[in-house]
Write an enzyme that holds these catalytic residues in place. Structure first.
Site, PDB file in Angstrom:
ATOM      1  N   HIS A 214      56.900  89.224  68.759  1.00  0.00           N
ATOM      2  CA  HIS A 214      55.913  87.936  68.852  1.00  0.00           C
ATOM      3  C   HIS A 214      55.617  87.888  70.233  1.00  0.00           C
ATOM      4  O   HIS A 214      56.603  87.432  71.123  1.00  0.00           O
ATOM      5  CB  HIS A 214      56.598  86.595  68.419  1.00  0.00           C
ATOM      6  CG  HIS A 214      56.451  86.738  66.951  1.00  0.00           C
ATOM      7  ND1 HIS A 214      57.240  87.545  66.245  1.00  0.00           N
ATOM      8  CD2 HIS A 214      55.948  85.678  66.006  1.00  0.00           C
ATOM      9  CE1 HIS A 214      57.072  87.108  64.626  1.00  0.00           C
ATOM     10  NE2 HIS A 214      56.504  86.047  64.515  1.00  0.00           N
TER      11      HIS A 214
ATOM     12  N   HIS B 190      56.726  86.879  57.097  1.00  0.00           N
ATOM     13  CA  HIS B 190      58.055  86.359  57.333  1.00  0.00           C
ATOM     14  C   HIS B 190      58.570  86.165  55.952  1.00  0.00           C
ATOM     15  O   HIS B 190      58.302  85.073  55.299  1.00  0.00           O
ATOM     16  CB  HIS B 190      57.922  84.911  58.182  1.00  0.00           C
ATOM     17  CG  HIS B 190      57.560  85.091  59.519  1.00  0.00           C
ATOM     18  ND1 HIS B 190      58.759  85.287  60.557  1.00  0.00           N
ATOM     19  CD2 HIS B 190      56.559  85.334  60.233  1.00  0.00           C
ATOM     20  CE1 HIS B 190      58.021  85.407  61.997  1.00  0.00           C
ATOM     21  NE2 HIS B 190      56.599  85.700  61.663  1.00  0.00           N
TER      22      HIS B 190
ATOM     23  N   HIS C  73      52.740  92.145  59.511  1.00  0.00           N
ATOM     24  CA  HIS C  73      53.281  90.942  59.988  1.00  0.00           C
ATOM     25  C   HIS C  73      53.576  90.077  59.187  1.00  0.00           C
ATOM     26  O   HIS C  73      52.818  89.297  58.760  1.00  0.00           O
ATOM     27  CB  HIS C  73      52.612  90.582  61.264  1.00  0.00           C
ATOM     28  CG  HIS C  73      53.286  89.677  62.017  1.00  0.00           C
ATOM     29  ND1 HIS C  73      53.721  89.732  63.423  1.00  0.00           N
ATOM     30  CD2 HIS C  73      53.534  88.312  61.836  1.00  0.00           C
ATOM     31  CE1 HIS C  73      54.509  88.794  63.811  1.00  0.00           C
ATOM     32  NE2 HIS C  73      54.251  87.673  62.876  1.00  0.00           N
TER      33      HIS C  73
ATOM     34  N   TRP D 150      55.070  76.609  57.938  1.00  0.00           N
ATOM     35  CA  TRP D 150      54.060  76.696  58.963  1.00  0.00           C
ATOM     36  C   TRP D 150      52.541  76.717  58.415  1.00  0.00           C
ATOM     37  O   TRP D 150      51.421  76.376  59.108  1.00  0.00           O
ATOM     38  CB  TRP D 150      54.048  77.828  59.958  1.00  0.00           C
ATOM     39  CG  TRP D 150      55.564  77.963  60.698  1.00  0.00           C
ATOM     40  CD1 TRP D 150      55.515  76.922  61.789  1.00  0.00           C
ATOM     41  CD2 TRP D 150      56.541  78.390  60.156  1.00  0.00           C
ATOM     42  NE1 TRP D 150      57.033  77.112  62.227  1.00  0.00           N
ATOM     43  CE2 TRP D 150      57.695  78.123  61.414  1.00  0.00           C
ATOM     44  CE3 TRP D 150      56.924  79.212  59.216  1.00  0.00           C
ATOM     45  CZ2 TRP D 150      58.954  78.504  61.230  1.00  0.00           C
ATOM     46  CZ3 TRP D 150      58.359  79.733  59.174  1.00  0.00           C
ATOM     47  CH2 TRP D 150      59.030  79.288  59.895  1.00  0.00           C
TER      48      TRP D 150
ATOM     49  N   GLN E 278      64.049  83.956  66.573  1.00  0.00           N
ATOM     50  CA  GLN E 278      63.137  83.217  66.574  1.00  0.00           C
ATOM     51  C   GLN E 278      63.114  81.892  67.555  1.00  0.00           C
ATOM     52  O   GLN E 278      62.180  81.307  67.964  1.00  0.00           O
ATOM     53  CB  GLN E 278      62.928  82.522  64.894  1.00  0.00           C
ATOM     54  CG  GLN E 278      61.849  81.541  64.797  1.00  0.00           C
ATOM     55  CD  GLN E 278      61.506  81.705  63.156  1.00  0.00           C
ATOM     56  OE1 GLN E 278      61.942  82.395  62.536  1.00  0.00           O
ATOM     57  NE2 GLN E 278      60.353  80.956  63.019  1.00  0.00           N
TER      58      GLN E 278
ATOM     59  N   ASP F 188      51.203  86.876  58.511  1.00  0.00           N
ATOM     60  CA  ASP F 188      52.179  85.995  58.957  1.00  0.00           C
ATOM     61  C   ASP F 188      52.875  85.101  57.911  1.00  0.00           C
ATOM     62  O   ASP F 188      54.076  85.234  58.061  1.00  0.00           O
ATOM     63  CB  ASP F 188      51.337  85.190  60.065  1.00  0.00           C
ATOM     64  CG  ASP F 188      52.481  84.629  60.940  1.00  0.00           C
ATOM     65  OD1 ASP F 188      53.561  85.161  61.250  1.00  0.00           O
ATOM     66  OD2 ASP F 188      52.096  84.120  62.183  1.00  0.00           O
TER      67      ASP F 188
ATOM     68  N   GLU G 258      52.115  84.046  71.917  1.00  0.00           N
ATOM     69  CA  GLU G 258      51.650  83.258  70.964  1.00  0.00           C
ATOM     70  C   GLU G 258      51.246  81.985  71.567  1.00  0.00           C
ATOM     71  O   GLU G 258      52.098  80.990  71.216  1.00  0.00           O
ATOM     72  CB  GLU G 258      52.392  83.448  69.659  1.00  0.00           C
ATOM     73  CG  GLU G 258      51.501  82.878  68.275  1.00  0.00           C
ATOM     74  CD  GLU G 258      52.489  82.461  67.124  1.00  0.00           C
ATOM     75  OE1 GLU G 258      53.551  83.033  67.160  1.00  0.00           O
ATOM     76  OE2 GLU G 258      51.874  82.118  66.179  1.00  0.00           O
TER      77      GLU G 258
HETATM   78 FE   FE2 Z   1      55.147  85.788  62.970  1.00  0.00          FE
END
Ligand code: FE2
Length: 434
Positions: free
Chosen positions: A211, A60, A58, A316, A153, A310, A214
């Site tokens: 996702h 990005h 997982h 983030w 997203q 992630d 979350e």
């Molecule tokens: Fe993610």
């Protein structure tokens, strides 16, 4: 005829030891003690751990290494991160995304990662991330298996045009159907998005990775719908729920019904320990929830659980270094997975379980598997996690594609010069003669 490669005297993750591994034409062709044949390249494994590659299930890639663009996430919060991604998306170019993603792939390869599943945002009409990562997938293919997930997203229904863009991304060659049901406007929209996306995957013969839940909201129960649709459409074994943080906060009685439904649907669960512990529980005072899903209970039910990373240096999350052993280390601590068996399992969560979630073929250390593996400066999986051990050699298709020097430290103490190798401090080691 000599073999292409022999790695001598290694220990495998399952504990088999003193083995030599011989490779020819990109495959493992022999694994036995003291192979006598010649090889073009020979590596002395010195009894260290030889493992199939680390796998990040997982990630990005479209956002990675963008930290500081267009400005820093000063507060370190999810909200500022979301705002920042909104600022970066319209100004970043395809070339820029390609460059950053390639740079990250190089780092990953050096860190022993052999496969990455990356979500790619499909909520811009130009599909810049998709264009970029398809190019990256092509360029890194000799060294790294890159699997792309079409990720709406900003919400499949919540953002205009997402549904069409997601279908376009799949038409362009993106591998997996993604989703974000808890981010849709209503619970009903979330559930409906799962139905639409799973039907799309079924029609196209694709895998699904959403996702899912979350959030700290214990009523976010989209995983139940994902399990239901997986079974209804016959997608068993091809669907993953990522994050699943709401399960941390759910009522125990409800979870006792939910987990068997997830097992029945053969879902994979992909928590992301670094990010989950960082971002969840933010509305709590004290006690603060940890936010990682119920790993011990999921694995006890026979569900495939894999740890993902992630984010690395993106809007983030400012930290990270492509180290799946950092991820395993955090998962072990947050999940209190401290028995010998559980600690060793955490290594599986970033290797073979992750490979299973991705559906990788010919992965593993068996005769006939691809000759892809990593030699660690550690003697077993628990030590590899404890040390976040050096990747002494990374091998792909029977060829060395990355090497890192042994970590050691010279000491200059009065009258007794000495050196320290962190791998010497394994359980049962004898203190050095002074
Ligand atoms: Fe993610």
């Amino acid at each position: 005829m000599p073999f292409d490669l022999i790695v001598k005297n290694v220990t495998l993750p399952d504990g088999r030891t003193n083995l030599d591994v011989a490779c020819e034409n990109g495959r493992i062709i022999a694994m036995e003690p003291a192979i006598k044949a010649e090889a073009r390249t020979t590596i002395d494994g010195r009894g260290h751990l030889l493992s199939p590659p680390l796998v990040d299930p997982h990630f990005h890639l479209d956002a990675t290494l963008s930290l500081g663009r267009p400005r820093m996430n000063v507060s370190g919060t999810l909200l500022e991160g979301i705002g920042l991604w909104g600022e970066l998306k319209p100004i970043q170019t395809v070339e820029e995304i390609v460059e950053r993603a390639l740079e990250y792939c190089d780092l990953s390869i050096a860190m022993g990662i052999g496969a990455i599943r990356s979500h790619v945002d499909v909520c811009d009409d130009e599909l810049k991330g998709v264009q970029a990562l398809l190019e990256v997938r092509k360029q890194v293919a000799p060294y790294l298996d890159l699997q792309l997930v079409a990720f709406p997203q900003d919400g499949l229904f919540r953002a205009d045009g997402s549904e069409e863009n997601l279908v376009r991304a799949l038409d362009m060659g993106v591998d997996v159907v993604g989703g974000i049901p808890h981010f849709e406007r209503t619970m009903q929209d979330g559930a409906r998005s799962i139905t639409v996306l799973c039907e799309l995957a079924e029609k196209r013969g694709l895998m699904v990775d959403m996702h899912c839940d979350e959030t700290d909201d214990p009523m976010s129960r989209h995983i139940e719908t994902l399990a239901f649709e997986t079974r209804r459409l016959g997608l068993q074994g091809r669907v993953a729920g990522s994050h699943l943080t709401s399960m941390h906060s759910m009522d125990n009685y409800y979870v006792s019904k939910l987990i068997p439904l997830m097992a029945e649907a053969e879902l994979s669960a992909i928590p992301n320990p670094l990010i989950n512990i960082m971002l969840q529980g933010r509305h709590d005072t004290y006690p603060k929830r940890r936010g990682m899903t119920r790993v011990a209970e999921l694995k006890a039910a026979g569900i495939n659980v894999a740890f993902g990373s992630d984010c690395v240096m993106d809007p983030w999350y400012s930290l990270g270094r492509a180290c799946m052993l950092d991820v395993a280390h955090m998962g072990l601590h947050v999940g209190q997975l401290s028995s010998r068996k559980d600690m060793a399992w955490c290594f599986d969560a970033v290797t073979k379980n992750a490979a299973r979630a991705l559906g990788l073929k010919n992965y593993g250390l068996e005769k006939g598997c691809y000759a892809n593996f990593v030699l660690f400066q550690a003697n077993d999986p628990i030590e590899a996690i404890r040390l976040r051990a050096n990747r002494l050699a990374v091998i792909r298709s029977g060829k060395v594609i990355a090497r890192t020097g042994r970590q050691s430290c010279e000491l200059f103490l009065a009258g007794r010069p000495d050196s320290i190798d962190p791998a010497d401090y394994a359980p049962g080691h004898a203190p050095k003669d002074r």
